[in-house]
Design an enzyme around this catalytic site. Structure first.
Site, PDB file in Angstrom:
ATOM      1  CB  SER A 194      -0.877   0.012   1.262  1.00 23.36           C
ATOM      2  OG  SER A 194      -1.573   1.236   1.373  1.00 23.36           O
ATOM      3  CE1 TYR A 207      -4.346  -2.335   5.041  1.00 19.98           C
ATOM      4  CE2 TYR A 207      -3.460  -0.137   4.660  1.00 19.98           C
ATOM      5  CZ  TYR A 207      -3.996  -1.318   4.171  1.00 19.98           C
ATOM      6  OH  TYR A 207      -4.174  -1.461   2.816  1.00 19.98           O
TER       7      TYR A 207
HETATM    8  P1  NAD Z   1     -11.641  -6.008  -0.732  1.00 18.27           P
HETATM    9  O1  NAD Z   1     -12.482  -5.851   0.456  1.00 18.27           O
HETATM   10  O2  NAD Z   1     -12.311  -6.175  -2.033  1.00 18.27           O
HETATM   11  O3  NAD Z   1     -10.635  -7.213  -0.582  1.00 18.27           O
HETATM   12  C1  NAD Z   1     -10.041  -7.578   0.636  1.00 18.27           C
HETATM   13  C2  NAD Z   1     -10.289  -9.057   0.773  1.00 18.27           C
HETATM   14  O4  NAD Z   1      -9.532  -9.544   1.873  1.00 18.27           O
HETATM   15  C3  NAD Z   1     -11.723  -9.421   1.074  1.00 18.27           C
HETATM   16  O5  NAD Z   1     -12.454  -9.627  -0.108  1.00 18.27           O
HETATM   17  C4  NAD Z   1     -11.574 -10.701   1.870  1.00 18.27           C
HETATM   18  O6  NAD Z   1     -11.870 -11.815   1.061  1.00 18.27           O
HETATM   19  C5  NAD Z   1     -10.111 -10.747   2.233  1.00 18.27           C
HETATM   20  N1  NAD Z   1      -9.923 -10.988   3.666  1.00 18.27           N
HETATM   21  C6  NAD Z   1      -9.962 -10.098   4.668  1.00 18.27           C
HETATM   22  N2  NAD Z   1      -9.773 -10.736   5.841  1.00 18.27           N
HETATM   23  C7  NAD Z   1      -9.603 -12.050   5.540  1.00 18.27           C
HETATM   24  C8  NAD Z   1      -9.371 -13.204   6.315  1.00 18.27           C
HETATM   25  N3  NAD Z   1      -9.242 -13.155   7.649  1.00 18.27           N
HETATM   26  N4  NAD Z   1      -9.274 -14.396   5.678  1.00 18.27           N
HETATM   27  C9  NAD Z   1      -9.385 -14.463   4.331  1.00 18.27           C
HETATM   28  N5  NAD Z   1      -9.601 -13.397   3.554  1.00 18.27           N
HETATM   29  C10 NAD Z   1      -9.707 -12.206   4.159  1.00 18.27           C
HETATM   30  O7  NAD Z   1     -10.669  -4.749  -0.735  1.00 18.27           O
HETATM   31  P2  NAD Z   1      -9.367  -4.393  -1.604  1.00 18.27           P
HETATM   32  O8  NAD Z   1      -9.184  -2.950  -1.404  1.00 18.27           O
HETATM   33  O9  NAD Z   1      -9.456  -4.948  -2.971  1.00 18.27           O
HETATM   34  O10 NAD Z   1      -8.201  -5.115  -0.793  1.00 18.27           O
HETATM   35  C11 NAD Z   1      -7.235  -5.939  -1.421  1.00 18.27           C
HETATM   36  C12 NAD Z   1      -5.870  -5.583  -0.904  1.00 18.27           C
HETATM   37  O11 NAD Z   1      -5.528  -4.279  -1.349  1.00 18.27           O
HETATM   38  C13 NAD Z   1      -5.716  -5.545   0.612  1.00 18.27           C
HETATM   39  O12 NAD Z   1      -4.505  -6.165   0.992  1.00 18.27           O
HETATM   40  C14 NAD Z   1      -5.653  -4.064   0.929  1.00 18.27           C
HETATM   41  O13 NAD Z   1      -4.934  -3.809   2.112  1.00 18.27           O
HETATM   42  C15 NAD Z   1      -4.923  -3.583  -0.295  1.00 18.27           C
HETATM   43  N6  NAD Z   1      -5.027  -2.156  -0.563  1.00 18.27           N
HETATM   44  C16 NAD Z   1      -6.225  -1.589  -0.817  1.00 18.27           C
HETATM   45  C17 NAD Z   1      -6.292  -0.234  -1.061  1.00 18.27           C
HETATM   46  C18 NAD Z   1      -7.597   0.440  -1.340  1.00 18.27           C
HETATM   47  O14 NAD Z   1      -7.649   1.661  -1.313  1.00 18.27           O
HETATM   48  N7  NAD Z   1      -8.664  -0.280  -1.632  1.00 18.27           N
HETATM   49  C19 NAD Z   1      -5.129   0.550  -1.054  1.00 18.27           C
HETATM   50  C20 NAD Z   1      -3.909  -0.067  -0.807  1.00 18.27           C
HETATM   51  C21 NAD Z   1      -3.871  -1.424  -0.553  1.00 18.27           C
END
Ligand code: NAD
Ligand code: MG
Length: 302
Positions: A194, A207
C-alpha cells in the site's frame, strides 16, 4: 466505442467539489453489489494477450475489489485461478468465478479465514489440488479499521491489532511457506502492499506497519527464492474503490476518498490489475524481482 477504464473511472467521481463517493456504510468484509457505484473490475474493458497462458494462480481476497480484477485479468491472459475469501463473501466469490469461467478458464473456490495457520495450509493444498499445481501466489487479502475515533495509539484495540497483523502479515508468511514446495522456475509471488507503507496515516498505525513489513518481506524473499528461479514482487495501490472502504471507514472519509491524490480521484480495481499481470508474466517480467510497483494516482512510493 467502449471507453477506457480510466475514462470510466473518472466519470464515476462525484460531480460536487468533494470528489469522493456517495455516503454509505457496510459491515466488514463488505459486498460488491451493495456499493454505490459498483466498482469497475475491467469486466467490459480488459483484453488479454496470452501473457499467462497455462499458468495456475491462487489469489487471496479474490472475491472482490483488486483481487477480483486480478482474477478477471489473469483468466483473460490464459491462467486458471483459485480464489480464497471469507465465508460471508460467497456471493462475490461466485461472481468472480463466473467471470473466470466466461474466459474459458478453471475457477476453484477455496473459502477460509486466513488468520489461522491451519487454514492457510488447507487453502494452498486445496488450490493446488483443484488447479493441478501452482505457479503464482497473489497475497492480496487484507484488513484495516478506520471507523470511530482513531487517534494513533489511543484508537487501537487489541482485537483490531490482532486481526490486522494476522490477516496482513502472519497469513502471508504462512501462505508463502505452504506454497513454496509447489513453486519452481518461472513461478512468482506477488504481495499487495500500500501507499500506506510510504506515507502512513496516523489512523492506520497498525495497518501501515504491516504494509511496510510486506515491502521488506518482498525484497528479502526475492533474495532467498531467486536461486530457485522464483520471482517475488509487490504492488502498492493508492486509494482504490473496493468493499474494504465502506466496510471499514467512516462515511465522511468515503465522501472525499481519493480526492487528495495528484490525479484527484480514487482508482478502480481494474486500473490496478495490469500491474499484477506484468509482474506475474514469466516473459515480460523475467528479470523483475524484489520490486514494488506503485499504482497510486500520483502518490510517491519511495
Ligand atoms: P476487498 O475488500 O475487495 O478485498 C479484501 C479481501 O480480503 C476481502 O475480499 C476478503 O476476502 C479478504 N480478507 C480479509 N480478511 C480475511 C481473512 N481473515 N481471511 C481471508 N480473507 C480475508 O478490498 P481491496 O481494497 O481490494 O483489498 C485488497 C488488498 O488491497 C488488501 O490487501 C488491501 O490492504 C490492499 N489495498 C487496498 C487499497 C484500497 O484503497 N482499496 C489501497 C492499498 C492497498
Ligand atoms: Mg470481498
Amino acid at each position: 466505442m467502449t471507453s477506457s477504464i480510466g475514462e470510466r473511472a473518472a466519470s464515476m467521481v462525484r460531480s460536487d467539489d468533494k470528489g469522493g463517493f456517495p455516503p454509505q456504510q457496510q459491515d466488514p468484509p463488505g459486498l460488491t453489489q451493495r456499493m454505490e457505484p459498483v466498482p469497475d473490475h475491467g469486466e467490459e474493458t480488459y483484453v488479454g494477450h496470452g501473457r499467462l497462458e497455462g499458468l495456475k494462480a491462487l489469489i487471496t481476497g479474490g472475491d472482490s475489489g483488486i483481487g477480483r480484477a486480478v482474477a478477471i485479468a489473469f483468466a483473460r491472459e490464459g491462467a486458471d485461478v483459485a480464489i480464497n475469501y471469507l465465508a460471508d463473501e460467497q456471493a462475490d466469490a461466485e461472481d468472480t468465478a463466473s467471470w473466470v469461467r466466461k474466459a474459458d478458464r478453471t475457477a476453484v473456490l477455496v473459502p477460509g479465514d486466513l488468520t489461522e495457520r491451519q487454514t492457510c495450509d488447507r487453502v494452498v493444498a486445496e488450490a493446488v489440488e483443484g488447479l493441478g499445481g501452482l505457479d503464482i501466489l497473489v497475497n492480496n487479502a487484507g484488513f484495516h479499521w478506520d471507523k470511530g475515533p482513531r487517534d494513533g495509539l489511543e484508537g487501537l484495540t487489541d482485537e483490531n491489532i490482532e486481526r490486522v497483523m494476522r490477516t496482513n502479515l502472519h497469513a502471508v508468511l504462512w501462505l508463502c511457506r505452504a506454497a513454496l514446495p509447489h513453486l519452481g522456475e518461472g513461478s512468482s509471488i506477488i504481495n499487495t502492499t500500500s501507499i500506506q507503507a510510504y506515507d502512513p496515516s496516523p489512523a492506520l498505525l497498525d495497518y501501515a506497519a504491516t504494509k511496510a513489513a510486506l515491502n521488506n518481506l518482498t525484497v528479502n524473499l526475492a533474495q532467498s527464492l531467486g536461486p530457485k528461479g522464483i520471482r517475488v514482487n509487490a504492488v502498492a495501490p493508492g486509494p482504490i474503490w473496493t468493499p474494504l472502504q465502506p466496510a471499514t471507514r467512516d462515511t465522511e472519509k468515503i465522501e472525499t476518498f481519493g480526492s487528495d491524490t495528484p490525479l484527484g480521484r480514487a482508482g478502480q480495481p481494474g486500473e490496478v490489475a495490469p500491474a499484477f499481470v506484468f509482474l506475474a508474466s514469466p516473459s515480460d517480467a523475467s528479470y523483475v524481482s524484489g520490486t514494488v510497483v506503485g499504482v497510486t494516482g500520483g502518490g510517491a512510493v519511495f
